[in-house]
Scaffold this active site. Structure first.
Site, PDB file in Angstrom:
ATOM      1  N   ASP A 147       0.831  -1.202   0.000  1.00 51.16           N
ATOM      2  CA  ASP A 147       0.000   0.000   0.000  1.00 51.16           C
ATOM      3  C   ASP A 147       0.869   1.257   0.000  1.00 51.16           C
ATOM      4  O   ASP A 147       0.354   2.375  -0.083  1.00 51.16           O
ATOM      5  CB  ASP A 147      -1.006   0.002   1.148  1.00 51.16           C
ATOM      6  CG  ASP A 147      -0.375  -0.113   2.527  1.00 51.16           C
ATOM      7  OD1 ASP A 147       0.872  -0.136   2.620  1.00 51.16           O
ATOM      8  OD2 ASP A 147      -1.133  -0.201   3.516  1.00 51.16           O
ATOM      9  N   SER A 148       2.176   1.065   0.030  1.00 49.52           N
ATOM     10  CA  SER A 148       3.111   2.172  -0.206  1.00 49.52           C
ATOM     11  C   SER A 148       2.845   2.836  -1.550  1.00 49.52           C
ATOM     12  O   SER A 148       3.283   3.970  -1.783  1.00 49.52           O
ATOM     13  CB  SER A 148       4.557   1.667  -0.149  1.00 49.52           C
ATOM     14  OG  SER A 148       4.732   0.524  -0.969  1.00 49.52           O
ATOM     15  N   ASP A 192      -0.675  -6.291   0.080  1.00 49.54           N
ATOM     16  CA  ASP A 192      -1.193  -5.682   1.302  1.00 49.54           C
ATOM     17  C   ASP A 192      -2.714  -5.661   1.307  1.00 49.54           C
ATOM     18  O   ASP A 192      -3.344  -5.429   0.262  1.00 49.54           O
ATOM     19  CB  ASP A 192      -0.709  -4.236   1.423  1.00 49.54           C
ATOM     20  CG  ASP A 192       0.635  -4.109   2.115  1.00 49.54           C
ATOM     21  OD1 ASP A 192       0.981  -5.002   2.905  1.00 49.54           O
ATOM     22  OD2 ASP A 192       1.339  -3.116   1.864  1.00 49.54           O
ATOM     23  N   LYS A 204      -0.690  -9.461   3.313  1.00 41.50           N
ATOM     24  CA  LYS A 204       0.046  -8.893   4.444  1.00 41.50           C
ATOM     25  C   LYS A 204      -0.868  -7.949   5.207  1.00 41.50           C
ATOM     26  O   LYS A 204      -1.555  -7.120   4.604  1.00 41.50           O
ATOM     27  CB  LYS A 204       1.302  -8.152   3.982  1.00 41.50           C
ATOM     28  CG  LYS A 204       2.118  -7.568   5.155  1.00 41.50           C
ATOM     29  CD  LYS A 204       3.485  -7.097   4.706  1.00 41.50           C
ATOM     30  CE  LYS A 204       3.450  -5.794   3.959  1.00 41.50           C
ATOM     31  NZ  LYS A 204       2.944  -4.641   4.797  1.00 41.50           N
ATOM     32  N   GLU A 207      -1.170  -5.479   8.944  1.00 45.81           N
ATOM     33  CA  GLU A 207      -0.397  -4.784   9.967  1.00 45.81           C
ATOM     34  C   GLU A 207      -1.082  -4.875  11.321  1.00 45.81           C
ATOM     35  O   GLU A 207      -2.272  -4.560  11.442  1.00 45.81           O
ATOM     36  CB  GLU A 207      -0.249  -3.302   9.593  1.00 45.81           C
ATOM     37  CG  GLU A 207       0.473  -3.056   8.286  1.00 45.81           C
ATOM     38  CD  GLU A 207       0.579  -1.575   7.942  1.00 45.81           C
ATOM     39  OE1 GLU A 207       1.065  -1.267   6.841  1.00 45.81           O
ATOM     40  OE2 GLU A 207       0.187  -0.726   8.772  1.00 45.81           O
ATOM     41  N   GLU A 227       9.510  -3.676  10.651  1.00 47.31           N
ATOM     42  CA  GLU A 227       9.894  -2.377  10.090  1.00 47.31           C
ATOM     43  C   GLU A 227      10.333  -1.405  11.174  1.00 47.31           C
ATOM     44  O   GLU A 227       9.623  -1.194  12.163  1.00 47.31           O
ATOM     45  CB  GLU A 227       8.727  -1.782   9.294  1.00 47.31           C
ATOM     46  CG  GLU A 227       9.059  -0.445   8.652  1.00 47.31           C
ATOM     47  CD  GLU A 227       8.035   0.024   7.644  1.00 47.31           C
ATOM     48  OE1 GLU A 227       8.192   1.154   7.136  1.00 47.31           O
ATOM     49  OE2 GLU A 227       7.085  -0.733   7.357  1.00 47.31           O
TER      50      GLU A 227
END
EC number: 2.1.2.11
Length: 263
Positions: free
Chosen positions: A45-46, A84, A112, A114, A180
């Site tokens: 999602d960057s 993501d 993925k 978070e 991270e």
């Protein structure tokens, strides 16, 4: 070429062979990375920041991720492709399953997400329904408004909380973990404590693998450049050589160096 699987990364961890991964968002770069030997890619999602120009990852939608996942899959048909689930796409286990189905149908091999122990039920539900999960701890960009910015995580007592979260995610069925922006010492503890492969970004060279946002690896990031980033294109001269240099430095442990690490 055979498709890359999670089993290969598990073998790398067991044999202590470091591996390099990278973000990819389109067909052309995915093909370039695959041609040069990168077999694990992330549609992150960057893309909200690097592709869409937002100041955070929060505006990214599931449809955005699916679109870019399809493009990357066409460019790298045999890679292990992580995608993501973006902000608020997995607020409940049921919502996570619905959105995971969308990105898996688009070509992802794994999703993925978070967060820590609060995701245990979500991870269990996904894995029970044949959706492999990669966890993400430390600096989780979707939580930028909680953290008050992009800051190193896991110092002091928070380190034990992060380790406990990592163990909880693994026990729930997560098969990979991204760490991270955490201190090297904590990254080492987590990597050694888990049986699943750990991929670092801003976590020193002690993790099983490394990941970089492709724009950071090529030195084309606008604005703030993270401490852990390295411009491989500046030294290598062309993109293909830069990819090869990135892989070689990760595999040898040269990158990330002390100058890219936190304590």
């Amino acid at each position: 070429m055979k498709p890359t699987t999670i089993s290969l990364l598990q073998k790398c961890k067991q044999e202590k062979k470091r591996f390099a991964t990278i973000t990819a968002y389109d067909y052309s770069f995915a093909k370039l990375f695959a041609d040069e030997g990168i077999n694990v890619m992330l549609v992150g999602d960057s893309l909200g920041m690097t592709i869409q120009g937002h100041d955070s990852t929060l505006p990214v939608t599931v449809e955005d991720i699916a679109y870019h996942t399809r493009a990357v899959r066409r460019g790298a048909p045999n890679c292990l492709l992580l995608s993501d689930l973006p902000f608020m796409a997995y607020a409940t286990p049921e919502q996570a399953c619905e959105n995971a189905a969308i990105v898996m149908r688009a070509g992802a091999n794994m999703v993925k997400i978070e967060g820590g122990a609060w995701l245990v039920d979500t991870v269990k539900m996904l894995t029970e329904r044949a959706v492999p999960v990669c966890g993400h701890l430390g600096l989780t960009p979707q939580s930028v408004n909680i953290f008050g910015g992009y800051k190193i995580q896991g110092r002091g007592d928070a380190g034990q909380v992060l380790l406990d979260d990592a163990l909880a995610l693994e026990a729930a069925g997560a098969q990979l973990l991204v760490l991270e922006c955490v201190p090297v010492e904590l990254a080492k503890r987590v990597t050694e404590a888990l049986s699943i492969p750990v991929i670092g970004i801003g976590a020193g060279n002690v993790t099983d693998g490394q990941i970089l946002v492709m724009h950071d690896a090529f030195g084309i990031t606008g604005g703030h450049i993270p401490k852990f980033a390295k411009n491989f294109l500046a030294e290598a001269g062309d993109m293909r050589a830069a990819v090869r240099q990135y892989m070689a430095e990760v595999e040898s442990g040269v990158y990330p160096g002390e100058e890219h690490s936190f304590h």
